[in-house]
Design a protein around this motif. Structure first.
Motif, short mmCIF file in Angstrom:
data_model
loop_
_atom_site.label_atom_id
_atom_site.label_comp_id
_atom_site.label_asym_id
_atom_site.label_seq_id
_atom_site.Cartn_x
_atom_site.Cartn_y
_atom_site.Cartn_z
N LEU A 60 0.82 -1.27 -0.11
CA LEU A 60 -0.12 -0.18 0.09
C LEU A 60 0.92 1.22 0.18
CD1 LEU A 60 -3.04 -0.87 2.56
CD2 LEU A 60 -2.89 -0.92 -0.03
N SER A 61 2.16 1.26 0.25
CA SER A 61 3.13 2.39 0.14
C SER A 61 3.50 2.59 -1.10
CB SER A 61 4.34 1.88 1.14
OG SER A 61 4.28 1.97 2.63
N LEU A 62 3.09 1.90 -2.12
CA LEU A 62 3.01 2.31 -3.53
C LEU A 62 2.26 3.66 -3.69
CD1 LEU A 62 3.30 -1.07 -5.16
CD2 LEU A 62 5.21 0.48 -4.86
N PHE A 63 1.21 3.67 -2.97
CA PHE A 63 0.35 4.73 -3.12
C PHE A 63 0.56 5.98 -2.09
CE2 PHE A 63 -1.96 0.99 -4.78
CZ PHE A 63 -2.57 1.48 -5.75
N GLN A 64 1.84 5.93 -1.51
CA GLN A 64 2.13 7.09 -0.57
C GLN A 64 2.17 8.39 -1.32
OE1 GLN A 64 5.58 5.42 1.38
NE2 GLN A 64 6.92 6.13 -0.16
N GLY A 65 1.31 9.51 -0.96
CA GLY A 65 1.55 10.58 -1.55
C GLY A 65 0.54 10.95 -2.81
N LEU A 66 -0.37 9.97 -2.72
CA LEU A 66 -1.20 9.88 -3.70
C LEU A 66 -2.58 11.14 -3.64
CD1 LEU A 66 -3.12 8.70 -6.11
CD2 LEU A 66 -4.31 7.16 -4.71
N GLY A 67 -2.87 11.42 -2.54
CA GLY A 67 -3.73 12.32 -2.26
C GLY A 67 -3.19 13.80 -2.62
N THR A 68 -1.81 13.94 -2.16
CA THR A 68 -1.12 15.23 -2.63
C THR A 68 -0.97 15.35 -4.03
OG1 THR A 68 -0.09 15.25 -0.49
CG2 THR A 68 0.94 16.52 -2.34
N LYS A 69 -0.56 14.22 -4.60
CA LYS A 69 -0.26 13.98 -6.15
C LYS A 69 -1.68 14.44 -6.82
CE LYS A 69 2.66 13.05 -9.50
NZ LYS A 69 4.09 13.93 -9.33
N PHE A 124 9.78 3.37 2.35
CA PHE A 124 8.31 2.63 2.18
C PHE A 124 8.02 2.26 3.85
CE2 PHE A 124 9.46 0.58 -1.98
CZ PHE A 124 8.23 1.00 -2.59
N GLY A 125 6.68 2.77 3.89
CA GLY A 125 5.99 2.74 5.42
C GLY A 125 6.29 4.11 6.16
#
Length: 357
Positions: A108-117, A183-184
């Protein structure tokens, strides 16, 4: 002779009256057309309707494209941000980044920053497409040309891109740091920005402005190819098919990416977060946060080929992203237009009822 001369004079006067009538009619039609255009531009609170529709469709397309391809974007960015000599590299390709996330149970860390992006992508695409469409229309109206040339198109695209970058750079900086964090261990938007100074939020602004030539090349190539294809089709269609828009978007983005990739790699280096695995001294880390420092570091550790490290991954991600964006934008523009017309009519009826009451 006098009778013939009188008849000729009468005929000339009749023709003159007809010419004046035609001229008055033409002026009247031009005035009506200008009035309609002004009403149309003021229909959404002073915004240009066509530019607003184009911007909204582009922003929605960008949002969908970013979300679909975000895991690939994270792997690509982390791979590009690594700066080591070849025999000490942690990542040999994108699969190594993906495998690290799987092995650490941090998929799920592959989606870290998705909201900001997504926020940055939506805002930047809206501003860019609105500015591009608006300035393009103004140029065509004032120049009197039916279409826009390549040089003018590039200039308009670059100016629109520069305005966009100046406004959204802090979001871009935060998204890049969140993506390249271990990651994480990614932090939220506010915490990511508040850890440094306000000036650090604009790290990479200069090279980001330089890279506005990338979308300028992309959208200019797309518009020129689209215009030629539509002119060559029967029935004068107003939009491309989904497949054609996808292929044109991919081809135009591929060309833009190849031409500007060294600057893209340099930007990733400038905006990347510091990793716990790095053993660089503080002075070296600070030096890499400048364009000249990043260029020197790449040259020193990876040589000439280092400027093109991750090019295949960049092409894969950006070509798919641009193709999806332009395909979605091309297909939802008409629906977006209908939606805004409905909103405009609703607002007009509401105002009429308020006035009558």
């Amino acid at each position: 002779m006098r009778a013939e001369s009188a008849e000729a004079k009468v005929a000339a006067e009749v023709k003159l009256v007809d010419a004046r009538t035609m001229m008055d009619d033409a002026i009247k039609k031009i005035t009506e057309a200008n009035s309609k255009m002004q009403r149309r531009r003021m229909a959404m609170g002073g915004f240009d309707m066509e530019s607003l529709v184009d911007a909204t469709a582009g922003a929605i397309g960008s949002l969908a494209s970013t979300t679909i391809l975000y895991p690939l974007d994270t792997c690509k960015t982390k791979y590009q941000a690594e700066l080591r000599t070849p025999h000490l590299r942690k990542y040999r390709n994108l699969m190594d980044v993906l495998w690290e996330a799987i092995s650490k149970r941090q998929v799920l860390s592959l989606f870290q920053g998705l909201g900001t992006k997504n926020l940055q992508s939506f805002i930047s695409s809206f501003i860019y497409f609105y500015g591009y469409s608006f300035f393009r229309k103004v140029y065509i109206e004032r120049s009197g040309y039916k279409s826009i040339g390549t040089k003018a198109n590039l200039l308009i695209a670059a100016v629109s891109g520069a305005f966009t970058v100046a406004i959204t750079q802090p979001l871009d900086t935060a998204a890049s740091r969140m993506q390249t964090s271990d990651f994480g261990k990614s932090k939220g938007l506010w915490k990511t920005l508040s850890e440094g100074t306000w000036g650090e939020a604009f790290d990479g602004l200069g090279i980001s402005i330089l890279l506005t030539i990338n979308p300028a090349i992309q959208y200019t190539a797309f518009d020129q190819l689209k215009q030629r294809l539509l002119e060559g089709q029967q029935g004068n269609p107003q939009s491309l098919s989904a497949l054609t828009a996808f292929l044109l978007g991919a081809a135009s983005k591929c060309a833009a990416t190849c031409l500007t990739y060294p600057a893209i790699r340099c930007k990733v280096m400038v905006l990347a977060a510091e990793s716990e695995d790095d053993t660089y001294e503080e002075a070296e880390v600070k030096a890499r946060k400048t364009v000249s420092g990043a260029l020197y570091a790449i040259w020193k550790k990876e040589g000439l080929l280092g400027f093109f490290k991750g090019l295949k991954a960049q092409i894969l991600k950006t070509v798919l992203s641009a193709a999806f964006l332009l395909m979605i934008k091309e297909k939802i523009t008409k629906s977006t237009w209908v939606l805004f017309m409905g909103i405009r009519r609703f607002l007009f009826l509401s105002r009429s009822r308020l006035k009558s009451s």
